[in-house]
Write an enzyme that holds these catalytic residues in place. Structure first.
Site, PDB file in Angstrom:
ATOM      1  N   CYS A 106     -40.051  10.076  37.817  1.00  0.00           N
ATOM      2  CA  CYS A 106     -39.120  11.136  38.160  1.00  0.00           C
ATOM      3  C   CYS A 106     -38.457  11.700  36.885  1.00  0.00           C
ATOM      4  O   CYS A 106     -39.139  12.257  36.049  1.00  0.00           O
ATOM      5  CB  CYS A 106     -38.114  10.637  39.190  1.00  0.00           C
ATOM      6  SG  CYS A 106     -37.312  11.985  40.074  1.00  0.00           S
ATOM      7  N   HIS A 208     -41.223   8.508  43.242  1.00  0.00           N
ATOM      8  CA  HIS A 208     -40.691   7.147  43.085  1.00  0.00           C
ATOM      9  C   HIS A 208     -41.592   6.144  43.793  1.00  0.00           C
ATOM     10  O   HIS A 208     -41.301   5.738  44.922  1.00  0.00           O
ATOM     11  CB  HIS A 208     -39.270   7.075  43.651  1.00  0.00           C
ATOM     12  CG  HIS A 208     -38.236   7.677  42.767  1.00  0.00           C
ATOM     13  ND1 HIS A 208     -37.677   7.004  41.696  1.00  0.00           N
ATOM     14  CD2 HIS A 208     -37.666   8.906  42.769  1.00  0.00           C
ATOM     15  CE1 HIS A 208     -36.799   7.786  41.093  1.00  0.00           C
ATOM     16  NE2 HIS A 208     -36.773   8.951  41.711  1.00  0.00           N
ATOM     17  N   GLU A 210     -41.860   3.062  43.422  1.00  0.00           N
ATOM     18  CA  GLU A 210     -41.169   1.777  43.690  1.00  0.00           C
ATOM     19  C   GLU A 210     -40.455   1.772  45.033  1.00  0.00           C
ATOM     20  O   GLU A 210     -40.080   0.706  45.523  1.00  0.00           O
ATOM     21  CB  GLU A 210     -40.202   1.466  42.537  1.00  0.00           C
ATOM     22  CG  GLU A 210     -38.870   2.217  42.526  1.00  0.00           C
ATOM     23  CD  GLU A 210     -38.954   3.674  42.070  1.00  0.00           C
ATOM     24  OE1 GLU A 210     -40.061   4.159  41.793  1.00  0.00           O
ATOM     25  OE2 GLU A 210     -37.891   4.319  42.010  1.00  0.00           O
TER      26      GLU A 210
END
Ligand code: MN
Length: 245
Positions: A106, A208, A210
């Site tokens: 990001c 993102h 994660e």
């Protein structure tokens, strides 16, 4: 021995604290890395951090001061923390010189791009007519839009030709920096991933991963590939190291 992964963090000047979402730390641990959070500091700190770490994870956060890519601030520019920008740009430029594996997520991808001499859109909605909604208004753990991944890229070997991704950004890469090439695009033309053209693992994605492991488990592979690259880099930097295990 597990590779040490340096993670940059965000800061809050008013409340005098540094902070980072746990999801980054847990994603690094689960992929086999040892996470180490790196607060902003002077150039000497950036140099020493790079002696210690085997991989660099540039994390998300606020906007980058447009002074670093040769623009004046426009309406739509958000929160900026110059201390963080200065530190991370120094750290990233040095990491690129040293060949330290880099994963940039990001804002991290924007940091990577500016460090390489590229430019940004300060606010997609104002600067790119007809653009999609890139600041999703649903929880971060849900994918929001599709990205097309260019063939013959590192990212295509990790995810294949297409992916569904979450989208929590209002800035984006305008012109890629030197040594970076586009590896994924959204259907509105917004650059969603870049990667290094030569040498070690350098990958930036505008989303993102994660936060997506439950609904898009293939996104774990981004971390697996990054940690493997950092692991190889560990053994190259410490010859004989494997033999001592
Ligand atoms: Mn997006």
């Amino acid at each position: 021995m597990a590779p040490v992964i340096g993670l940059t963090c965000d800061g809050d000047l008013e409340n005098r604290r540094f902070f980072l979402n746990r999801a980054y730390v847990e994603a690094v641990s689960r992929a086999g890395g040892i996470p180490l959070i790196l607060p902003p500091g002077p150039r000497e700190a950036a140099e020493r951090y790079l002696d210690i770490i085997d991989g660099l994870l540039l994390t998300g956060g606020g906007d980058i001061d447009p002074v670093f890519f040769g623009q004046e601030p426009r309406e739509g520019l958000g929160r900026v923390l110059p201390e963080r920008d200065e530190f991370e740009l120094t750290l990233t430029r040095r990491a690129l010189q040293l060949g330290t594996p880099i994963l940039a997520l990001c804002r991290g991808m924007q940091t990577l791009n500016v460090a390489a001499g590229g430019t940004l859109y300060q606010d997609i909605a104002r600067e790119v007519p007809g653009s999609w909604q890139h600041s999703q208004r649903k929880p971060r753990c849900y994918p929001h839009h599709t990205v097309e991944i260019l063939s013959d890229t590192l990212l295509a070997t990790i995810l294949g030709p297409k992916a569904r991704v979450n989208s929590m950004h209002h800035q984006a890469i305008r012109e890629p920096g030197e040594g970076l090439r586009v590896s994924a695009l959204a259907g509105d033309g917004i650059i969603e991933a870049v990667e290094g053209t030569v040498g070690s693992f350098v990958l930036g994605v505008q989303w993102h991963p994660e936060e997506l492991f439950t609904r898009c488990p293939e996104q774990r592979q981004i971390f697996q590939h990054f940690i493997s690259a950092a692991d190889i880099s560990t053994s190259c930097r410490n010859p004989g190291y494997r033999g001592r295990m």
